[in-house]
Scaffold this active site. Structure first.
Site, short mmCIF file in Angstrom:
data_model
loop_
_atom_site.label_atom_id
_atom_site.label_comp_id
_atom_site.label_asym_id
_atom_site.label_seq_id
_atom_site.Cartn_x
_atom_site.Cartn_y
_atom_site.Cartn_z
N GLY A 46 0.83 -1.20 0.00
CA GLY A 46 0.00 0.00 0.00
C GLY A 46 0.87 1.24 0.00
O GLY A 46 2.02 1.21 0.45
N GLN A 51 3.06 9.97 0.84
CA GLN A 51 4.36 9.30 0.88
C GLN A 51 5.22 9.59 -0.35
O GLN A 51 6.42 9.32 -0.33
CB GLN A 51 4.15 7.79 1.02
CG GLN A 51 3.60 7.41 2.39
CD GLN A 51 3.44 5.91 2.51
OE1 GLN A 51 2.45 5.36 2.06
NE2 GLN A 51 4.42 5.25 3.11
N CYS A 95 5.96 -0.07 7.07
CA CYS A 95 5.57 1.12 6.31
C CYS A 95 6.75 1.53 5.45
O CYS A 95 7.88 1.57 5.94
CB CYS A 95 5.20 2.25 7.28
SG CYS A 95 4.75 3.78 6.43
N LEU A 96 6.49 1.85 4.20
CA LEU A 96 7.59 2.18 3.28
C LEU A 96 8.31 3.46 3.69
O LEU A 96 9.44 3.69 3.28
CB LEU A 96 7.07 2.29 1.84
CG LEU A 96 6.51 0.98 1.26
CD1 LEU A 96 5.99 1.21 -0.15
CD2 LEU A 96 7.56 -0.12 1.27
N HIS A 137 -4.31 1.48 7.41
CA HIS A 137 -2.98 2.09 7.48
C HIS A 137 -2.88 3.21 6.43
O HIS A 137 -2.37 4.30 6.74
CB HIS A 137 -1.93 0.99 7.24
CG HIS A 137 -0.51 1.46 7.22
ND1 HIS A 137 0.42 1.09 8.17
CD2 HIS A 137 0.16 2.28 6.35
CE1 HIS A 137 1.58 1.66 7.89
NE2 HIS A 137 1.46 2.38 6.79
N GLU A 138 -3.37 2.95 5.22
CA GLU A 138 -3.25 3.96 4.15
C GLU A 138 -4.19 5.14 4.36
O GLU A 138 -3.81 6.29 4.10
CB GLU A 138 -3.46 3.33 2.77
CG GLU A 138 -2.48 2.22 2.41
CD GLU A 138 -1.02 2.54 2.68
OE1 GLU A 138 -0.62 3.71 2.58
OE2 GLU A 138 -0.28 1.61 3.01
N HIS A 141 -2.64 7.41 6.73
CA HIS A 141 -1.63 8.28 6.11
C HIS A 141 -2.27 9.57 5.57
O HIS A 141 -1.73 10.66 5.73
CB HIS A 141 -0.96 7.58 4.93
CG HIS A 141 0.27 6.80 5.28
ND1 HIS A 141 1.38 7.36 5.85
CD2 HIS A 141 0.58 5.49 5.12
CE1 HIS A 141 2.31 6.44 6.04
NE2 HIS A 141 1.85 5.28 5.60
NI NI Z 1 2.75 3.39 5.54
#
Ligand code: NI
Length: 179
Positions: A46, A51, A95-96, A137-138, A141
């Site tokens: 995701g 991000q 998380c990226l 989670h997304e 963000h």
């Molecule tokens: Ni994340």
């Protein structure tokens, strides 16, 4: 399509709330395509627009199917909104924007989300388990909320050294680029 550098924790854009997308344009579709490519290169499931430095209410997910009841789910969602949640699950999350940082997060097990697709069609999603986790989670963000905000201060304290390292890079404008 092009990969975009991924912002790291410490970059203020990750703690800002994304704006509603009023109109879906060619630029929106290009951003979504770039986000898919960026997410895939980083082997994520995701990615939210903040991000990659854009405060548009847009996320992409690509979650492999776990069971027959939970098939592969791949979508770009515009203006996603959590309508309802229920139950509880505990599972490991990454998380990226926090390279190499995984820990357990408690979240609702079921989630109902309304959003639009890239053609402006209304979509209603009911998800559970891992997909529900990824979607929450997304959406977090897009509200400027990070997975470290979903754990206790004590647990967060245990991660302080690692968080400090990432934050320093993110605040200095360093970004993640996956080959
Ligand atoms: Ni994340």
């Amino acid at each position: 399509m092009a990969r975009r550098p991924i912002r790291l924790y410490g970059d203020p854009v990750l703690q800002a709330r994304a704006r509603d997308l009023v109109e879906i344009t060619e630029e929106t579709r290009r951003l979504a395509a770039d986000m898919f490519e960026t997410m895939e290169a980083a082997r994520g499931v995701g990615l939210a627009a903040n991000q990659v430095g854009s405060l548009e209410r847009l996320l992409v997910v690509d979650v492999p199917g776990e069971t027959e009841d939970a098939p592969h789910f791949r979508a770009a969602l515009v203006n996603p909104e959590v309508l309802a949640t229920s139950g509880e699950q505990l599972g490991e999350e990454g998380c990226l924007s926090f390279p190499g940082l995984y820990f357990e997060v408690k979240r609702p097990n079921l989630v109902k989300i309304s959003a639009q697709d890239l053609d402006g069609n209304e979509v209603d999603i009911e998800a559970e388990g891992y997909l529900a986790r990824a979607l929450q989670h997304e959406v977090d963000h897009l509200n400027g909320v990070l997975y470290i905000d979903r754990i206790s201060p004590i647990k967060r304290g245990l991660l302080r050294a690692k968080l400090g390292d990432i934050r320093k890079k993110g605040a200095a404008g360093e970004m993640r680029v996956d080959e």
